[in-house]
Design an enzyme around this catalytic site. Sequence first.
Site, PDB file in Angstrom:
ATOM      1  N   TRP A  18       0.853  -1.181   0.000  1.00 21.17           N
ATOM      2  CA  TRP A  18       0.000   0.000   0.000  1.00 21.17           C
ATOM      3  C   TRP A  18       0.894   1.238   0.000  1.00 21.17           C
ATOM      4  CZ3 TRP A  18      -0.431   3.982   3.736  1.00 21.17           C
ATOM      5  CH2 TRP A  18      -1.340   4.982   3.355  1.00 21.17           C
ATOM      6  N   GLU A  35      -3.012  -3.020  -2.564  1.00 20.41           N
ATOM      7  CA  GLU A  35      -4.177  -2.454  -1.863  1.00 20.41           C
ATOM      8  C   GLU A  35      -4.531  -1.081  -2.429  1.00 20.41           C
ATOM      9  OE1 GLU A  35      -3.431  -1.649   2.284  1.00 20.41           O
ATOM     10  OE2 GLU A  35      -5.541  -1.255   2.725  1.00 20.41           O
ATOM     11  N   LYS A  74      -7.046   2.419  -2.912  1.00 21.32           N
ATOM     12  CA  LYS A  74      -7.713   3.342  -2.004  1.00 21.32           C
ATOM     13  C   LYS A  74      -8.410   4.429  -2.796  1.00 21.32           C
ATOM     14  CE  LYS A  74      -6.734   5.795   2.252  1.00 21.32           C
ATOM     15  NZ  LYS A  74      -5.874   5.867   3.412  1.00 21.32           N
ATOM     16  N   ASP A 132      -9.521  -3.277   1.248  1.00 20.62           N
ATOM     17  CA  ASP A 132      -9.676  -2.738   2.604  1.00 20.62           C
ATOM     18  C   ASP A 132     -11.095  -2.190   2.686  1.00 20.62           C
ATOM     19  OD1 ASP A 132      -9.773  -0.660   4.686  1.00 20.62           O
ATOM     20  OD2 ASP A 132      -7.618  -0.971   4.896  1.00 20.62           O
ATOM     21  N   HIS A 189     -11.770   1.548   2.097  1.00 19.61           N
ATOM     22  CA  HIS A 189     -11.140   2.224   0.964  1.00 19.61           C
ATOM     23  C   HIS A 189     -12.029   2.463  -0.246  1.00 19.61           C
ATOM     24  CE1 HIS A 189      -6.692   1.538   2.229  1.00 19.61           C
ATOM     25  NE2 HIS A 189      -7.444   2.027   3.185  1.00 19.61           N
ATOM     26  N   HIS A 210      -8.420  -6.347   4.235  1.00 16.78           N
ATOM     27  CA  HIS A 210      -8.144  -5.575   5.439  1.00 16.78           C
ATOM     28  C   HIS A 210      -9.508  -5.251   6.004  1.00 16.78           C
ATOM     29  CE1 HIS A 210      -3.837  -3.751   5.169  1.00 16.78           C
ATOM     30  NE2 HIS A 210      -3.848  -5.042   5.467  1.00 16.78           N
ATOM     31  N   ASP A 222     -12.339   6.758   5.877  1.00 12.10           N
ATOM     32  CA  ASP A 222     -11.466   5.639   6.230  1.00 12.10           C
ATOM     33  C   ASP A 222     -10.920   5.836   7.644  1.00 12.10           C
ATOM     34  OD1 ASP A 222      -9.807   3.402   5.919  1.00 12.10           O
ATOM     35  OD2 ASP A 222      -8.174   4.606   5.101  1.00 12.10           O
ATOM     36  N   ASP A 234     -10.796   3.942  10.289  1.00  7.72           N
ATOM     37  CA  ASP A 234     -10.146   2.827  10.969  1.00  7.72           C
ATOM     38  C   ASP A 234     -10.613   2.629  12.405  1.00  7.72           C
ATOM     39  OD1 ASP A 234      -8.124   1.711   8.959  1.00  7.72           O
ATOM     40  OD2 ASP A 234      -7.712   3.847   8.873  1.00  7.72           O
ATOM     41  N   ASP A 260      -7.300  -4.308  10.006  1.00  4.94           N
ATOM     42  CA  ASP A 260      -6.549  -3.063   9.857  1.00  4.94           C
ATOM     43  C   ASP A 260      -7.347  -1.911  10.448  1.00  4.94           C
ATOM     44  OD1 ASP A 260      -4.831  -1.040   9.129  1.00  4.94           O
ATOM     45  OD2 ASP A 260      -5.427  -1.010   7.022  1.00  4.94           O
TER      46      ASP A 260
HETATM   47  C1  RNT Z   1      -4.037   2.765   4.672  1.00  5.14           C
HETATM   48  C2  RNT Z   1      -4.083   1.324   4.413  1.00  5.14           C
HETATM   49  C3  RNT Z   1      -2.939   0.527   4.947  1.00  5.14           C
HETATM   50  C4  RNT Z   1      -2.526   0.912   6.350  1.00  5.14           C
HETATM   51  C5  RNT Z   1      -1.605  -0.085   7.018  1.00  5.14           C
HETATM   52  C6  RNT Z   1      -0.913   0.502   8.178  1.00  5.14           C
HETATM   53  O1  RNT Z   1      -5.159   3.431   4.297  1.00  5.14           O
HETATM   54  O2  RNT Z   1      -5.278   0.793   4.874  1.00  5.14           O
HETATM   55  O3  RNT Z   1      -3.230  -0.817   4.848  1.00  5.14           O
HETATM   56  O4  RNT Z   1      -3.617   1.117   7.177  1.00  5.14           O
HETATM   57  O5  RNT Z   1      -0.763  -0.653   6.115  1.00  5.14           O
HETATM   58 ZN    ZN Z   2      -5.507  -1.309   4.858  1.00  8.43          ZN
END
Ligand code: RNT
Ligand code: ZN
Length: 414
Positions: A183, A223, A225, A256, A259, A283, A291, A293, A323
């Site tokens: 990523w 990955e 986004k 993810d 994303h 993820h 995003d 998290d 994640d």
């Molecule tokens: C960021 C991505 C990525 C990170 C990690 C730390 O938007 O999701 O995967 O969160 O690699």
């Molecule tokens: Zn991620």
Amino acid sequence: MTRYEQSKELYAKFGVDTEQAIERLSQIAVSVHCWQGDDVIGFDGSESLSGGIQTTGNYPGRARTPEELFADLTRAFALMPGKKRINIHACYALLGEDKGKIDRDGYEYKHFAPWVKWAKDNGLEGVDFNPTFFGHPNMKNGLSLSSPDEETRKFWVRHGKACLKIAAQMGKEMGSPCAVNIWIPDGYKDIPADRLGPRQRLIKSLDEMLEGYDKEWVIPAVESKVFGIGVESYTVGSNEFYQNYAATRGMCCLLDTGHYHPTEVVSDKIPAMLAFYDKLQLHVSRPVRWDSDHVVIVDDELKELSKEIIRNNADKKVMIALDYFDASINRLCAFVLGVRSMHKALLCALLQPYEEMKKAQDENDLTKVLYMHERVKFLPFTDVWEEYLRRQGLSEDWWESVEQFKNEVIAKRG
Ligand code: RNT
Ligand code: ZN
């Protein structure tokens, strides 16, 4: 009869075998991200997080050293059910006397050997790895593998290559292939003058980086986004870009859950990807409006996503990693809650009468599909869940461990 035995009979009436569900669940590995423990800072010199991602909150007790992080993870892992893997980033290198002497393009397996040892000591199935393309001065103008500056681009290609080599050894040591996720935060805050050039450079960098990686012990993924904070207008590694890259290079994508546009869901993307790819990495996160998290909880989307893994028999095809990073709550609780939520959602998915529902769908009896969805929703799931935990010496009441962590560990960390 115990509650579990009663529930087992009830589920059997719907054609669901709870014993099979428990057994299948105990074979599904979840890769736990070490970075919830220290707010994604790592040990190789960065003091803050950058690259469009952000931890928010200032709950005390962030792990500041490898010793603290290992200790916290050991406590947290003891409260997690099921098969586990640890997911680490290159910035968690234990550089020892190499600190200050080598940069990320010079990292070697030895700098991560303590992680593998920890994983073995804790009975983990494997170790997963990520090159770290953020939190570093060579992220020139926020760009890494897509940088127009050749020196910068090459530095990050070397970093990626070094990580793939390290990953191969991690895989071999653990006897389980290492998932390597790529990523990069590269993008622009405002409307760019060139959208193609950065993507062409990213292709070149990825091709150089991935050349000759160990196909037996490494499973790399890309990955995508949609946008990041400060990178709102253009993301080099977009969804279409990486899906085409992965498809043409015979590798896999990582989706993810945070994303995509808020109206898109990864649960629906899973079967679309499974129609073309034999591996898919996830993820699992919880986006709240962006995003963000947040810690994973059992919400409808997590249940739907889990169903797509289970009913498509994709337990071995879809590689589940978590994640999220919340700095506003007790981090031990964050770790354990997210992992348990993932398992709960998977168990929920394992306790559904798919055959009957699929048949009804194919016969266009959509009334029955809807009826069944609602009929099974509140069957006594918790009896099966608690039995699953009980068999692993765990219970649903683990609040005391959260308090203990607060009093014994956090209180002493200034
Ligand atoms: C960021 C991505 C990525 C990170 C990690 C730390 O938007 O999701 O995967 O969160 O690699
Ligand atoms: Zn991620």
